[in-house]
Write an enzyme that holds these catalytic residues in place. Structure first.
Site: not given
Length: 413
Positions: A40, A42, A153, A180, A223, A244, A314
């Protein structure tokens, strides 16, 4: 060895260019044999935030720490030089859109993020290779490229429409996180673990898990609430992933995975890819170090087994990282530290599993289940209007979404 002393020794070791300790050099050597796969990152969302997805004047080959725009970014830890130094062999680039897009333009914004990931990979063909299957990871690795995969995500990105989910897969997404930080009409996020559950995993949510199995799309349970984790694992016909997440027993945070779930992951043959974000791993995040991440890795390996733990840092999705893991160049430090601390536990074989072997196995198993379900019909049921009418943002949903039995839709001309 005390925590402070261990950390001091680790940082000293990390600064030495020529390493002579056998176990440490062994850890480094593992990453020359097995691709380090991170679950993961971003970074695409930072492209959205800082470049508005325009790559014309963006240079991924430069050290972005020195870039006037990117250097001041508090959540930016990734560029090609750092990825290369960190021996990253494969990366799930995340197509993330904020929860405030739910019931509005989540689908279209998700498509834009998938588009920018593909354009980024295409712009740097010497370094990145777009991958949509497990064999592609090793193919890219053998060519000295970083296998680049897409994860979506949050279930809000599919707008509770199974046809959209299938199209996301067709575009290359190989996992979807069920939620999420916001609830979907069919699953609870982890925030309900600090209040009462709203939906758990509804019948439509369970059907989506089965459909993802049929398609060959990995079910990501980072999540989601504790209940949804367990319900989804029970429903899934293929191994699941946590792209993650860390260990709840080590630090009691609702984003982490409880021991009962870790045992279910073991039975499911899935994987928990450990998150590095200080606020998820320790009660003193401002003092977090690589040692805190190691505690989570060791706990998951102890409870679920070394076959069921991986890495999901992350990076680029959070505003701070632990000392010793400040950016994506630091992954080798983590393997070095594990081998240094417990050389008989973190053998060459177990380090290879942690680095990427476990994720490749899960990916292959998901593909095998897909192939076994080849003759199964696609899910064709829509989410029920009753489920939609239970959402918290009902007024927003009514403004932004038409229903299949709305009078305007069935009115004759």
């Amino acid at each position: 060895m005390t925590h402070k002393l261990f950390t001091a020794v680790l940082l000293l070791v990390s600064s030495i260019i020529t390493v002579s300790v056998g176990h440490i050099s062994g850890a480094r050597h593992v990453l020359d044999e097995v691709p380090l796969i991170d679950g993961h990152n971003d970074f695409p969302y930072n492209i959205f935030s800082l470049e508005h997805n325009n790559l014309d004047n963006f240079d991924f080959t430069q050290n972005l720490t020195n870039n006037p725009k990117w250097g001041s970014c508090t959540s930016c830890y990734t560029d090609l030089p750092k990825l290369r130094k960190g021996k990253v062999g494969a990366q799930f680039w995340v197509a993330y859109v904020a929860c405030n897009t739910q019931y509005r333009d989540a689908v279209s914004k998700t498509l834009e993020q998938i588009d920018v990931i593909k354009r980024l990979v295409k712009k740097y063909p010497k370094d990145l290779q777009f991958v949509t299957d497990s064999d592609g990871i090793m193919d890219a690795f053998r060519q000295g490229k970083i296998a680049s995969m897409i994860g979506v995500e949050g279930g809000h990105s599919m707008d509770a429409r199974v046809g959209v989910l299938r199209m996301l897969y067709e575009l290359g997404a190989r996992y979807m996180t069920l939620t999420h930080t916001c609830q979907t009409p069919w699953a609870d996020s982890s925030f309900v673990d600090i209040k009462e559950p709203i939906h758990n995993l509804t019948e439509f949510g369970r059907a989506l898990v089965r459909e993802m199995n049929r398609m060959g799309m990995m079910v990501d349970l980072s999540h989601v609430s504790h209940n949804v984790m367990n319900q989804a694992i029970s429903e899934s016909r293929a191994p699941v992933i946590f792209s993650h997440s860390s260990a709840w027993e080590v630090f009691n945070h609702h984003r982490n995975v409880h021991d009962d779930t870790l045992k279910m992951v073991q039975m499911n043959n899935g994987i928990v890819m450990v998150n590095f974000y200080p606020d998820f791993i320790t009660a003193t995040p401002e003092k977090a170090t690589i040692h805190d991440v190691m505690k989570h890795i060791n706990h998951i390996a102890k409870v679920a087994g070394h076959d069921h733990v991986g890495l999901g840092g992350d990076y680029d999705g959070v505003n701070r990282m632990p000392k010793g893991l400040e950016n994506v160049s630091k992954y080798p430090n983590l393997l070095d530290a594990l081998a240094l601390e417990q050389p008989t536990v973190w053998t060459h074989e177990n380090l290879a599993k942690l680095a990427g072997g476990n994720l490749i196995r899960v990916f292959k198993d998901v593909e095998l289940v897909r192939d076994q379900l080849e003759d199964e019909e696609p899910l064709q049921d829509w989410i029920s209007k009753e489920d939609l009418l239970k959402v918290e943002e009902l007024n927003l949903l009514k403004q932004c979404r038409t229903f299949f039995d709305d009078e305007e839709l069935v009115k004759k001309p």
